[in-house]
Design a protein around this motif. Structure first.
Motif, PDB file in Angstrom:
ATOM      1  N   PRO A  13      -0.993 -11.484  -1.227  1.00 38.46           N
ATOM      2  CA  PRO A  13      -2.125 -10.576  -1.018  1.00 38.46           C
ATOM      3  C   PRO A  13      -1.801  -9.151  -1.446  1.00 38.46           C
ATOM      4  N   MET A  14      -2.857  -8.414  -1.722  1.00 39.61           N
ATOM      5  CA  MET A  14      -2.705  -7.000  -2.060  1.00 39.61           C
ATOM      6  C   MET A  14      -2.590  -6.217  -0.754  1.00 39.61           C
ATOM      7  N   HIS A  15      -1.883  -5.105  -0.824  1.00 38.82           N
ATOM      8  CA  HIS A  15      -1.628  -4.284   0.363  1.00 38.82           C
ATOM      9  C   HIS A  15      -2.133  -2.867   0.137  1.00 38.82           C
ATOM     10  N   PRO A  16      -2.641  -2.223   1.170  1.00 43.14           N
ATOM     11  CA  PRO A  16      -3.135  -0.853   1.005  1.00 43.14           C
ATOM     12  C   PRO A  16      -1.990   0.134   0.815  1.00 43.14           C
ATOM     13  N   VAL A  17      -2.208   1.070  -0.098  1.00 47.98           N
ATOM     14  CA  VAL A  17      -1.264   2.167  -0.343  1.00 47.98           C
ATOM     15  C   VAL A  17      -2.089   3.419  -0.585  1.00 47.98           C
ATOM     16  N   SER A  18      -1.683   4.518   0.014  1.00 49.08           N
ATOM     17  CA  SER A  18      -2.354   5.796  -0.213  1.00 49.08           C
ATOM     18  C   SER A  18      -1.464   6.689  -1.053  1.00 49.08           C
ATOM     19  N   CYS A  19      -2.068   7.352  -2.025  1.00 49.35           N
ATOM     20  CA  CYS A  19      -1.338   8.283  -2.885  1.00 49.35           C
ATOM     21  C   CYS A  19      -0.856   9.457  -2.050  1.00 49.35           C
ATOM     22  N   ARG A  20       0.391   9.810  -2.218  1.00 52.42           N
ATOM     23  CA  ARG A  20       0.953  10.909  -1.430  1.00 52.42           C
ATOM     24  C   ARG A  20       0.430  12.273  -1.876  1.00 52.42           C
ATOM     25  N   ALA A  21      -0.186  12.338  -3.058  1.00 49.10           N
ATOM     26  CA  ALA A  21      -0.704  13.614  -3.547  1.00 49.10           C
ATOM     27  C   ALA A  21      -2.154  13.861  -3.126  1.00 49.10           C
ATOM     28  N   CYS A  22      -3.005  12.841  -3.289  1.00 44.66           N
ATOM     29  CA  CYS A  22      -4.436  13.064  -3.048  1.00 44.66           C
ATOM     30  C   CYS A  22      -5.012  12.169  -1.968  1.00 44.66           C
ATOM     31  N   GLY A  23      -4.255  11.189  -1.505  1.00 42.12           N
ATOM     32  CA  GLY A  23      -4.733  10.311  -0.450  1.00 42.12           C
ATOM     33  C   GLY A  23      -5.610   9.166  -0.919  1.00 42.12           C
ATOM     34  N   ALA A  24      -5.803   9.010  -2.233  1.00 44.00           N
ATOM     35  CA  ALA A  24      -6.603   7.889  -2.744  1.00 44.00           C
ATOM     36  C   ALA A  24      -5.993   6.587  -2.236  1.00 44.00           C
TER      37      ALA A  24
END
Length: 87
Positions: A13-24
């Motif tokens: 499965p795919m897992h959520p990740v947030s960009c450390r720069a913009c939070g996308a």
């Protein structure tokens, strides 16, 4: 002829990740340390600071260095499993 079901998402499965720069917030999967799949949502595209809809990527959303680093850190931390490493 029987069509075989595609169980890749069930097996990996795919897992959520947030960009450390913009939070996308994207969904990511690492098949190996070299191969990464990223799924973008409308809200992630809106939050991303590095994406320009007029860019010549022709609808493909680029993955900036900050998001790459965020995904790599998640893999290193074990938040995202690296499938090639399992087994």
């Amino acid at each position: 002829m029987t069509v075989r079901p595609d169980n890749r998402l069930a097996d990996a499965p795919m897992h959520p990740v947030s960009c450390r720069a913009c939070g996308a917030a994207v969904l990511a999967r690492k098949s190996s340390w070299q191969q990464t799949s990223v799924q973008w949502s409308q809200s992630a595209m809106a939050a991303c600071r590095s994406w320009d809809p007029g860019d010549p990527f022709q609808g493909r959303h680029p993955v900036c260095e900050e998001l790459r680093a965020s995904i790599a850190q998640a893999a290193t931390d074990g938040t995202i499993p690296v499938l090639e490493s399992e087994g």
